[in-house]
Design a protein around this motif. Structure first.
Motif, PDB file in Angstrom:
ATOM      1  N   ILE A 157       3.778  -5.043  -7.316  1.00 41.06           N
ATOM      2  CA  ILE A 157       4.523  -4.134  -6.442  1.00 41.06           C
ATOM      3  C   ILE A 157       5.090  -2.969  -7.255  1.00 41.06           C
ATOM      4  O   ILE A 157       5.000  -1.802  -6.853  1.00 41.06           O
ATOM      5  CB  ILE A 157       5.636  -4.912  -5.715  1.00 41.06           C
ATOM      6  CG1 ILE A 157       5.008  -5.857  -4.676  1.00 41.06           C
ATOM      7  CG2 ILE A 157       6.627  -3.959  -5.041  1.00 41.06           C
ATOM      8  CD1 ILE A 157       5.972  -6.874  -4.123  1.00 41.06           C
ATOM      9  N   GLU A 158       5.652  -3.272  -8.400  1.00 40.61           N
ATOM     10  CA  GLU A 158       6.194  -2.214  -9.249  1.00 40.61           C
ATOM     11  C   GLU A 158       5.086  -1.287  -9.750  1.00 40.61           C
ATOM     12  O   GLU A 158       5.289  -0.072  -9.865  1.00 40.61           O
ATOM     13  CB  GLU A 158       6.947  -2.833 -10.429  1.00 40.61           C
ATOM     14  CG  GLU A 158       8.261  -3.486 -10.037  1.00 40.61           C
ATOM     15  CD  GLU A 158       9.164  -2.542  -9.273  1.00 40.61           C
ATOM     16  OE1 GLU A 158       9.374  -1.404  -9.742  1.00 40.61           O
ATOM     17  OE2 GLU A 158       9.649  -2.942  -8.192  1.00 40.61           O
ATOM     18  N   HIS A 161       4.379   1.118  -7.068  1.00 39.05           N
ATOM     19  CA  HIS A 161       5.481   2.086  -6.983  1.00 39.05           C
ATOM     20  C   HIS A 161       5.388   3.115  -8.113  1.00 39.05           C
ATOM     21  O   HIS A 161       5.705   4.299  -7.906  1.00 39.05           O
ATOM     22  CB  HIS A 161       6.828   1.363  -7.038  1.00 39.05           C
ATOM     23  CG  HIS A 161       7.127   0.570  -5.809  1.00 39.05           C
ATOM     24  ND1 HIS A 161       8.238  -0.239  -5.687  1.00 39.05           N
ATOM     25  CD2 HIS A 161       6.468   0.457  -4.629  1.00 39.05           C
ATOM     26  CE1 HIS A 161       8.244  -0.805  -4.505  1.00 39.05           C
ATOM     27  NE2 HIS A 161       7.172  -0.407  -3.845  1.00 39.05           N
ATOM     28  N   THR A 166       3.826   3.508  -1.566  1.00 43.22           N
ATOM     29  CA  THR A 166       4.759   2.588  -0.927  1.00 43.22           C
ATOM     30  C   THR A 166       4.069   1.259  -0.647  1.00 43.22           C
ATOM     31  O   THR A 166       2.859   1.197  -0.431  1.00 43.22           O
ATOM     32  CB  THR A 166       5.311   3.172   0.378  1.00 43.22           C
ATOM     33  OG1 THR A 166       4.222   3.452   1.274  1.00 43.22           O
ATOM     34  CG2 THR A 166       6.103   4.435   0.123  1.00 43.22           C
ATOM     35  N   THR A 167       4.854   0.188  -0.640  1.00 44.88           N
ATOM     36  CA  THR A 167       4.302  -1.157  -0.521  1.00 44.88           C
ATOM     37  C   THR A 167       4.840  -1.870   0.718  1.00 44.88           C
ATOM     38  O   THR A 167       6.044  -1.859   0.977  1.00 44.88           O
ATOM     39  CB  THR A 167       4.636  -1.984  -1.762  1.00 44.88           C
ATOM     40  OG1 THR A 167       6.054  -1.964  -1.985  1.00 44.88           O
ATOM     41  CG2 THR A 167       3.917  -1.446  -2.995  1.00 44.88           C
ATOM     42  N   LEU A 169       4.514  -5.602   2.086  1.00 44.06           N
ATOM     43  CA  LEU A 169       4.085  -6.949   1.725  1.00 44.06           C
ATOM     44  C   LEU A 169       4.280  -7.899   2.900  1.00 44.06           C
ATOM     45  O   LEU A 169       5.369  -7.961   3.475  1.00 44.06           O
ATOM     46  CB  LEU A 169       4.893  -7.443   0.516  1.00 44.06           C
ATOM     47  CG  LEU A 169       4.720  -8.911   0.121  1.00 44.06           C
ATOM     48  CD1 LEU A 169       3.285  -9.182  -0.344  1.00 44.06           C
ATOM     49  CD2 LEU A 169       5.735  -9.286  -0.959  1.00 44.06           C
ATOM     50  N   CYS A 182      10.600 -10.072  -5.493  1.00 42.31           N
ATOM     51  CA  CYS A 182       9.791  -8.964  -4.960  1.00 42.31           C
ATOM     52  C   CYS A 182      10.666  -7.977  -4.198  1.00 42.31           C
ATOM     53  O   CYS A 182      11.444  -8.377  -3.324  1.00 42.31           O
ATOM     54  CB  CYS A 182       8.709  -9.502  -4.022  1.00 42.31           C
ATOM     55  SG  CYS A 182       7.391 -10.424  -4.828  1.00 42.31           S
ATOM     56  N   PRO A 184       9.437  -4.888  -2.359  1.00 43.76           N
ATOM     57  CA  PRO A 184       8.537  -3.872  -1.822  1.00 43.76           C
ATOM     58  C   PRO A 184       9.300  -2.871  -0.962  1.00 43.76           C
ATOM     59  O   PRO A 184      10.499  -3.041  -0.696  1.00 43.76           O
ATOM     60  CB  PRO A 184       7.566  -4.694  -0.970  1.00 43.76           C
ATOM     61  CG  PRO A 184       8.397  -5.862  -0.514  1.00 43.76           C
ATOM     62  CD  PRO A 184       9.308  -6.172  -1.668  1.00 43.76           C
ATOM     63  N   THR A 185       8.608  -1.834  -0.529  1.00 46.78           N
ATOM     64  CA  THR A 185       9.220  -0.883   0.400  1.00 46.78           C
ATOM     65  C   THR A 185       9.658  -1.602   1.668  1.00 46.78           C
ATOM     66  O   THR A 185      10.733  -1.335   2.206  1.00 46.78           O
ATOM     67  CB  THR A 185       8.214   0.230   0.749  1.00 46.78           C
ATOM     68  OG1 THR A 185       7.725   0.816  -0.457  1.00 46.78           O
ATOM     69  CG2 THR A 185       8.860   1.290   1.629  1.00 46.78           C
ATOM     70  N   LEU A 187       9.315  -5.698   3.432  1.00 50.92           N
ATOM     71  CA  LEU A 187       8.883  -7.078   3.261  1.00 50.92           C
ATOM     72  C   LEU A 187       8.828  -7.779   4.614  1.00 50.92           C
ATOM     73  O   LEU A 187       9.832  -7.886   5.310  1.00 50.92           O
ATOM     74  CB  LEU A 187       9.856  -7.819   2.333  1.00 50.92           C
ATOM     75  CG  LEU A 187       9.682  -9.330   2.186  1.00 50.92           C
ATOM     76  CD1 LEU A 187       8.283  -9.671   1.713  1.00 50.92           C
ATOM     77  CD2 LEU A 187      10.738  -9.892   1.234  1.00 50.92           C
ATOM     78  N   THR A 227      15.781  -3.816   0.021  1.00 49.55           N
ATOM     79  CA  THR A 227      14.463  -3.948   0.624  1.00 49.55           C
ATOM     80  C   THR A 227      14.569  -4.116   2.139  1.00 49.55           C
ATOM     81  O   THR A 227      15.316  -4.974   2.621  1.00 49.55           O
ATOM     82  CB  THR A 227      13.715  -5.160   0.032  1.00 49.55           C
ATOM     83  OG1 THR A 227      13.583  -4.981  -1.374  1.00 49.55           O
ATOM     84  CG2 THR A 227      12.341  -5.325   0.652  1.00 49.55           C
TER      85      THR A 227
END
Length: 339
Positions: A157-158, A161, A166-167, A169, A182, A184-185, A187, A227
């Motif tokens: 994830i990092e 980024h 953007t993530t 998950l 975790c 993420p952008t 979750l 998050t």
């Protein structure tokens, strides 16, 4: 997070001739080692100007710039509604040689470009839109399998980024110790039952403590401050579409930012497990969402997207990821459209 599907039957623990999960060898997937990607139907629609995914409407994700991928096709659940082939989900990991996170990011981007390369010669796709698609800005870590089985998920994830991607998950919540690390952008955690009996019937977990792990994950989500968190329920008529008050009580343990309730879609391998009548209409999804909201007064907003048979419960009318708003620094840094 995908609305796409494959077709076929169902089975136990089959793999291809190389011993890899069956999905990795599917012509619908592109893969490098254990990383797989597939083009979502909404990506193709967005390229042709034929509409965007509900995740654009709800959260601001640009469909044509979103990679749909997974770092591991294996899964530790056998959900009755899953359109994927359970044959490919054997989750023993001893034979997997894991790529490092940077290699998975590289593979994801390369696979996306290969998947979309044919659109470059499509007269229906404007050149500037195709150029944007070749520079993805979002990744949905949700294609198949359970991402928390990949041993370096927080670092992955990092790594996304670090590339200014953007993530988003999606997890089944069976690895709370991984999700705790975790950020993420956004979750998502699947909550497909309000109590243990329905969970056992619908989710088909391969691990005896999966329900307890999901409960632990709710506590992990409640601790997330930075998050954005989403609880996501796939509604299957006749299976788990009951007791909205129980769902509300379960959801509240996680103190989520949003709740998505989406209709089961009678596609792919799920057709061998469920009748078409198990697929609720959009109106039924919205009605159930509103019934849940009656027990969660903080969630005053109910949004729906009929094309995807999905409803969103939110505490606020503005549900977009702040950095995805069009005047943000994120888009100013865009390699294609930024200034």
């Amino acid at each position: 997070m995908s609305d796409s599907a494959n077709s076929g039957g169902d089975g136990a623990n089959a793999a291809d001739g190389d011993g890899r999960p069956a999905q990795v060898s599917s012509p619908d997937y592109h893969s490098e080692n254990h990383t797989a990607a597939q083009t979502c139907g909404w990506t193709a629609n967005a390229l042709r100007g034929e509409g965007k995914c509900y995740k654009n409407i709800f959260y601001g994700i640009e469909s044509h710039r979103c990679i749909q991928m997974t770092p591991v096709v294996r899964c530790n659940e056998r959900c009755v509604f899953c359109w994927r082939d359970h044959n490919g989900h054997a989750y023993e990991m001893d034979d997997v040689e894991w790529d490092d996170p940077e290699a998975v990011v590289d593979a994801s981007i390369d696979l996306q470009k290969k998947l979309l390369s044919g659109f470059g010669g499509n007269d229906e796709v404007p050149r500037e839109v195709f150029d944007q698609a070749m520079e993805p800005r979002h990744v949905a870590i949700s294609l198949d399998g359970e991402p928390t089985l990949y041993p370096y998920l927080p670092e992955l994830i990092e790594a996304f980024h670090d590339r200014d991607i953007t993530t988003f998950l999606v997890s089944n919540g069976t690895r709370p110790e991984v999700l705790r690390e975790c950020d993420p952008t956004q979750l998502y955690v699947s909550v497909d039952a309000p109590e243990r009996h329905t969970f056992d019937q619908v989710v088909g977990a391969m691990e005896d403590d999966a329900w307890e792990k999901l409960l632990e994950t709710m506590a992990v989500l409640a601790e997330k401050d930075e998050t954005r968190t989403v609880l996501r329920t796939t509604l299957v008529d006749g299976e788990n579409m009951h007791h909205p008050d129980w769902y509300a009580g379960f959801y509240q343990q996680a103190d989520p930012d949003f709740i998505e309730l989406k209709a089961y879609m009678h596609v792919g391998h799920s057709q061998g497990r469920l009748d078409r009548s198990a697929m609720p209409d959009h109106e039924d999804v919205v009605d159930f969402a509103e019934s849940v909201a009656e027990h969660m007064p903080a969630f005053s907003e109910v949004k729906g997207v009929p094309a995807s048979r999905v409803a969103l419960l939110s505490k606020t009318a503005d549900t977009w990821v702040p950095k995805l708003k069009k005047d943000s620094e994120f888009w100013e840094r865009d390699p294609v459209t930024g200034t």
